[in-house]
Write an enzyme that holds these catalytic residues in place. Structure first.
Site, PDB file in Angstrom:
ATOM      1  N   THR A 179     104.295  47.585  57.125  1.00 46.52           N
ATOM      2  CA  THR A 179     105.224  46.634  56.511  1.00 46.52           C
ATOM      3  C   THR A 179     106.007  47.401  55.451  1.00 46.52           C
ATOM      4  O   THR A 179     105.535  48.440  54.972  1.00 46.52           O
ATOM      5  CB  THR A 179     104.467  45.477  55.832  1.00 46.52           C
ATOM      6  OG1 THR A 179     103.649  46.049  54.807  1.00 46.52           O
ATOM      7  CG2 THR A 179     103.576  44.737  56.815  1.00 46.52           C
ATOM      8  N   GLU A 325     103.883  41.536  61.262  1.00 47.07           N
ATOM      9  CA  GLU A 325     102.504  41.077  61.511  1.00 47.07           C
ATOM     10  C   GLU A 325     102.387  40.189  62.753  1.00 47.07           C
ATOM     11  O   GLU A 325     101.291  39.875  63.188  1.00 47.07           O
ATOM     12  CB  GLU A 325     101.970  40.297  60.300  1.00 47.07           C
ATOM     13  CG  GLU A 325     101.624  41.161  59.095  1.00 47.07           C
ATOM     14  CD  GLU A 325     102.780  41.318  58.118  1.00 47.07           C
ATOM     15  OE1 GLU A 325     103.954  41.203  58.552  1.00 47.07           O
ATOM     16  OE2 GLU A 325     102.517  41.553  56.931  1.00 47.07           O
ATOM     17  N   LYS A 433     111.593  28.153  41.230  1.00 50.98           N
ATOM     18  CA  LYS A 433     110.759  27.043  40.759  1.00 50.98           C
ATOM     19  C   LYS A 433     111.366  26.495  39.480  1.00 50.98           C
ATOM     20  O   LYS A 433     111.243  27.102  38.423  1.00 50.98           O
ATOM     21  CB  LYS A 433     109.319  27.528  40.542  1.00 50.98           C
ATOM     22  CG  LYS A 433     108.658  27.840  41.893  1.00 50.98           C
ATOM     23  CD  LYS A 433     107.589  28.889  41.803  1.00 50.98           C
ATOM     24  CE  LYS A 433     107.235  29.411  43.179  1.00 50.98           C
ATOM     25  NZ  LYS A 433     107.212  30.854  43.304  1.00 50.98           N
ATOM     26  N   TRP A 438     110.785  22.841  43.777  1.00 56.63           N
ATOM     27  CA  TRP A 438     111.166  24.056  44.487  1.00 56.63           C
ATOM     28  C   TRP A 438     112.617  23.958  44.966  1.00 56.63           C
ATOM     29  O   TRP A 438     113.042  22.947  45.532  1.00 56.63           O
ATOM     30  CB  TRP A 438     110.274  24.248  45.717  1.00 56.63           C
ATOM     31  CG  TRP A 438     108.883  24.667  45.367  1.00 56.63           C
ATOM     32  CD1 TRP A 438     108.388  24.935  44.117  1.00 56.63           C
ATOM     33  CD2 TRP A 438     107.799  24.863  46.277  1.00 56.63           C
ATOM     34  NE1 TRP A 438     107.058  25.294  44.202  1.00 56.63           N
ATOM     35  CE2 TRP A 438     106.666  25.256  45.509  1.00 56.63           C
ATOM     36  CE3 TRP A 438     107.654  24.770  47.659  1.00 56.63           C
ATOM     37  CZ2 TRP A 438     105.431  25.541  46.081  1.00 56.63           C
ATOM     38  CZ3 TRP A 438     106.425  25.044  48.230  1.00 56.63           C
ATOM     39  CH2 TRP A 438     105.323  25.424  47.452  1.00 56.63           C
TER      40      TRP A 438
HETATM   41  P1  ADP Z   1     110.271  42.898  55.703  1.00 54.51           P
HETATM   42  O1  ADP Z   1     109.253  42.395  54.729  1.00 54.51           O
HETATM   43  O2  ADP Z   1     110.660  44.280  55.540  1.00 54.51           O
HETATM   44  O3  ADP Z   1     111.464  41.988  55.814  1.00 54.51           O
HETATM   45  P2  ADP Z   1     109.512  42.012  58.331  1.00 54.51           P
HETATM   46  O4  ADP Z   1     110.627  42.469  59.159  1.00 54.51           O
HETATM   47  O5  ADP Z   1     108.156  41.962  58.895  1.00 54.51           O
HETATM   48  O6  ADP Z   1     109.458  42.900  57.072  1.00 54.51           O
HETATM   49  O7  ADP Z   1     109.927  40.616  57.745  1.00 54.51           O
HETATM   50  C1  ADP Z   1     109.319  39.405  58.030  1.00 54.51           C
HETATM   51  C2  ADP Z   1     109.942  38.366  57.160  1.00 54.51           C
HETATM   52  O8  ADP Z   1     111.338  38.258  57.437  1.00 54.51           O
HETATM   53  C3  ADP Z   1     109.409  36.979  57.393  1.00 54.51           C
HETATM   54  O9  ADP Z   1     108.217  36.772  56.687  1.00 54.51           O
HETATM   55  C4  ADP Z   1     110.546  36.126  56.859  1.00 54.51           C
HETATM   56  O10 ADP Z   1     110.507  36.025  55.453  1.00 54.51           O
HETATM   57  C5  ADP Z   1     111.758  36.924  57.226  1.00 54.51           C
HETATM   58  N1  ADP Z   1     112.351  36.417  58.460  1.00 54.51           N
HETATM   59  C6  ADP Z   1     112.211  36.891  59.708  1.00 54.51           C
HETATM   60  N2  ADP Z   1     112.931  36.181  60.586  1.00 54.51           N
HETATM   61  C7  ADP Z   1     113.552  35.204  59.872  1.00 54.51           C
HETATM   62  C8  ADP Z   1     114.430  34.136  60.193  1.00 54.51           C
HETATM   63  N3  ADP Z   1     114.843  33.927  61.421  1.00 54.51           N
HETATM   64  N4  ADP Z   1     114.835  33.344  59.192  1.00 54.51           N
HETATM   65  C9  ADP Z   1     114.422  33.529  57.927  1.00 54.51           C
HETATM   66  N5  ADP Z   1     113.612  34.521  57.555  1.00 54.51           N
HETATM   67  C10 ADP Z   1     113.169  35.351  58.516  1.00 54.51           C
END
Ligand code: ADP
Length: 535
Positions: A179, A325, A433, A438
Site C-alpha cells: 500500500t 487490499e 468533523k 460529518w
Molecule cells: P492509495 O491509498 O494509494 O490510494 P489504493 O489504490 O489501494 O491505495 O486506494 C484505495 C482507496 O482508494 C480506497 O480505500 C478509497 O478510499 C479510494 N477509492 C478507490 N476507488 C474509489 C472510488 N471509485 N471512489 C472513491 N474512492 C475510491
C-alpha cells in the site's frame, strides 16, 4: 457429505496455459519509450514467458521467493507477471514513483531476492542499491552499463523454454503489492493464485467489465498499481488483445492508442480521464473512439459532471471501487435492472455512486455503536470480506484493520442504500468533523467540479476553535475561466445543508497528485496547516 467435484487448483498456471493454447494469435501491443509501437502475439508471449521461467529457475529462484519488478506497462512486464508465479515465486511489483528511501524499505521488508528493472529506471535503482540486498538484477533494455546485471533479452534468447510447469497449490502466494502508506509505513498485501484466478473471472463478468476474446483492453493504469487492476490476468484468461501504453499516460498518447488500436475497454484513475476530457474539449483534433465500449474509472470518485462530459465524447464511464487490499475490484456501479428506464438524471446519480459488490464480495458499514442501516443516509466505515480480500499484511497481522468476526475495515466512510448500492462519502482521514457532524469532502469536491469554471477541486478540514473543523475548498480554475468564492458557494448552496458549505476558498494552479495520480490531500493539509478560519 462432500461433493464429488475435483479439487482442481485455481492457478495462474491455468490462465497461462489457456492463453498459450487458445489465444496464440491474439495481440499484445506495447508503446516503447521512444513512443514507437511494437506488437507480438500471445504465442510469442507464451514462448518468452517459458524462457523467463527457465532463467529464473537457473538463477535458483525457489518457491515463495520474492522477485520484484520496477517497470512500466509493457510486454516484458507482462512476461514477468506470469513467469514469476509460474515458478512458484512471488511477483512483487514496485511503485516506481515512490521515494528511493521508501522503495529501499519495501524491498528490504519484502526480502526481494531478484529485481527485474527497466533500463530507463536504472538511475532510480542506483539510488536504492546501496541500501538493499538484491542477489540478482535483470535489466530490460540493458546497454551494458549496469555492473553485474543480467541482460533480459540475451538471457531469454539463451534459455530453453521451460517445458514442465510446476504444480502449484492454489493457496500459495503469487503476487504482492505494498500500500502507498499515506498513513504510516507501507504494508505488503499478498495475493494467492486462487485469489487472482477468482478475481480474473469476476472482472470478466458482464455486469463487471464484461471482457471477452474480441475485446482490446488498454490499462491506462501502471502495472504496479494493484496488479494493474487485474487486467493483465483477465485479458490473458479470455484472450482479449492487450494494449500496453508503456510510460506514456499523457492524454494525447492514450487517445492515439484508443483510436489506433480500436480499444474497446480501458481503465484509469479519474485524473487521467479529466486530462483526456480537457484535450478533447480543446478541440485541437478529433479522435475516432467508436470502438470504445466503456472505460473503468476508479481509485477515487469521478465527479458526475466528468461522467456526463465524457459521455458526450463517446467515452462511457464504468465506475468501480476497490483497494490494493481487495485485489482491487470490490464494487461496480452498473445501472441496476430496476433503473434501466429511470430518468437520465437518476441514472447519472447511480453511475456516480460506487455501486454494488461483485459476486463473492460482501459489504456492510459500521459505526462504533454497530452496523448502520442500509438507508442511503447513515454513514459508517465500510467493511468487506471475500476470497480476494486480504486477511492480513505481510509480516504484520494488521489486527486493527479487522473486526472480531473477520471483516476488513477499509478506512472508507460510506452509505449503503436499500438496493445495496454503496456510496463512498470520504476516507475516514479526509472526513471533516464539524461540531460533531460529518461533512463529506468528496461530495463537495464532486459538486464543485461540476461548475463550468472549475477544473479541479479538493476540500480539506481546517482546525476551528468553535466547530473543531471546517471545510476549506482548494480550487483550480479552467484556463481563462473565472469564478469567485461567493460564486462557488452560491453554486453549492442548493445542494447541501448550510453547515456543509466551505468557509473559505483558495485558488491554486494545480492540485498535487499521489504516485498513482490521485489528489494528494495530505500535501494540501500540510500547505494550509496554519490556515485560520475565524470563529
Ligand atoms: P492509495 O491509498 O494509494 O490510494 P489504493 O489504490 O489501494 O491505495 O486506494 C484505495 C482507496 O482508494 C480506497 O480505500 C478509497 O478510499 C479510494 N477509492 C478507490 N476507488 C474509489 C472510488 N471509485 N471512489 C472513491 N474512492 C475510491
Amino acid at each position: 457429505m462432500n461433493g464429488q467435484m475435483m479439487d482442481f487448483p485455481l492457478t495462474i498456471t491455468s490462465i497461462f496455459r489457456r492463453a498459450e493454447t487458445f489465444f496464440r494469435a491474439r495481440e499484445v501491443v506495447t508503446r516503447r519509450p521512444d513512443k514507437t509501437i511494437t506488437r507480438y502475439r500471445f504465442g510469442d508471449f507464451a514462448d518468452r514467458t517459458r524462457r523467463l521461467l527457465r532463467v529464473l529457475q537457473d538463477l535458483g529462484v525457489q518457491r515463495g521467493d520474492r522477485v520484484a519488478t520496477l517497470a512500466w506497462t509493457h510486454a516484458h512486464h507482462l512476461e514477468a507477471y506470469f513467469a514469476v508465479p509460474l515458478a512458484g515465486a512471488v511477483l512483487h511489483t514496485l511503485n516506481l514513483r515512490l521515494h528511493p528511501d521508501d522503495l529501499a524499505y519495501i524491498i528490504n521488508h519484502a526480502e526481494d531476492r531478484v529485481l527485474i528493472v527497466d533500463a530507463s529506471l536504472v538511475p532510480l535503482l542506483e539510488r536504492i542499491r546501496p541500501n538493499v540486498k538484491l542477489e540478482t538484477v535483470i535489466v530490460i533494455g540493458h546497454d551494458g552499463t549496469v555492473k553485474d546485471a543480467v541482460d533480459y533479452e540475451s538471457a531469454i534468447a539463451n534459455a530453453e523454454p521451460a517445458t514442465d510447469l510446476p504444480d502449484l497449490d492454489e493457496r500459495a502466494a503469487a503476487a504482492m503489492c505494498y500500500t502507498t502508506g499515506t498513513t504510516g509505513k507501507p504494508k505488503g498485501v499478498l495475493y494467492s493464485h486462487r485469489s487472482i484466478a477468482l478475481h480474473s473471472l469476476a472482472i470478466c463478468l458482464p455486469d463487471a467489465l464484461g471482457i471477452g476474446e474480441c475485446d482490446a483492453v488498454l490499462p491506462a493504469v501502471p502495472m504496479f498499481h494493484a496488479n494493474g487492476w487485474g487486467l493483465p490476468y483477465s485479458c490473458a484468461m479470455v484472450g482479449a488483445k492487450l494494449v500496453l501504453p508503456g510510460s506514456h499516460l499523457d492524454p494525447v498518447s492514450v487517445l492515439e492508442l484508443l483510436e489506433g488500436e480500436r480499444v474497446t475497454v480501458a481503465g484509469g484513475v479519474p485524473t487521467i480521464w479529466m486530462s483526456i476530457l480537457q484535450t478533447l474539449e480543446s478541440g485541437q483534433r478529433s479522435y475516432d473512439l467508436s470502438a470504445l465500449r466503456h472505460v473503468l474509472v476508479g481509485g477515487s470518485a469521478p465527479p458526475a459532471s466528468l461522467i456526463r462530459a465524457l459521455d458526450k465524447h463517446g467515452i462511457k464511464v464504468l465506475h468501480a471501487w476497490g483497494m490494493t487490499e481487495t485485489s482491487p475490484l470490490g464494487t461496480v456501479a452498473r445501472v441496476p435492472a430496476a433503473l434501466v428506464n429511470a430518468s437520465e438524471e437518476e441514472q447519472y446519480r447511480c453511475r456516480s455512486k460506487q455501486g454494488r459488490p461483485t459476486p463473492f464480495v460482501e459489504i456492510r458499514a459500521a459505526k462504533v455503536e454497530g452496523l448502520v442501516p442500509w438507508d442511503g443516509q447513515t454513514m459508517g466505515e465500510l467493511e468487506v470480506r471475500g476470497p480476494w480480500v486480504t486477511s492480513g499484511y505481510f509480516k504484520d497481522d494488521g489486527a486493527d484493520r479487522f473486526t472480531a468476526d473477520g471483516w476488513f475495515k477499509t478506512g472508507d466512510i460510506a452509505t449503503i442504500d436499500e438496493s445495496g448500492t454503496m456510496e463512498i462519502q470520504d476516507r475516514s482521514k479526509d472526513l471533516i468533523k464539524s461540531g460533531g457532524e460529518w461533512i463529506s469532502s468528496v461530495a463537495l469536491e464532486n459538486c464543485l467540479m461540476g461548475h463550468p469554471a472549475v477544473a479541479e477541486a479538493a476540500v480539506i478540514a481546517i482546525a476551528h476553535a468553535k466547530w473543531a473543523e471546517r471545510p476549506l475548498a482548494v480550487v483550480v480554475l479552467k484556463p481563462g475561466a473565472s469564478a469567485t468564492a461567493d460564486d462557488l458557494r452560491a453554486f453549492l448552496a442548493p445542494q447541501f445543508p448550510k453547515f456543509w458549505l466551505p468557509d473559505a476558498f483558495e485558488f491554486i494552479d494545480a492540485i498535487p497528485r499521489t504516485s498513482v495520480g490521485k489528489f494528494l490531500k495530505s500535501a494540501l493539509r500540510e500547505r494550509y496547516k496554519t490556515y485560520r478560519i475565524e470563529a
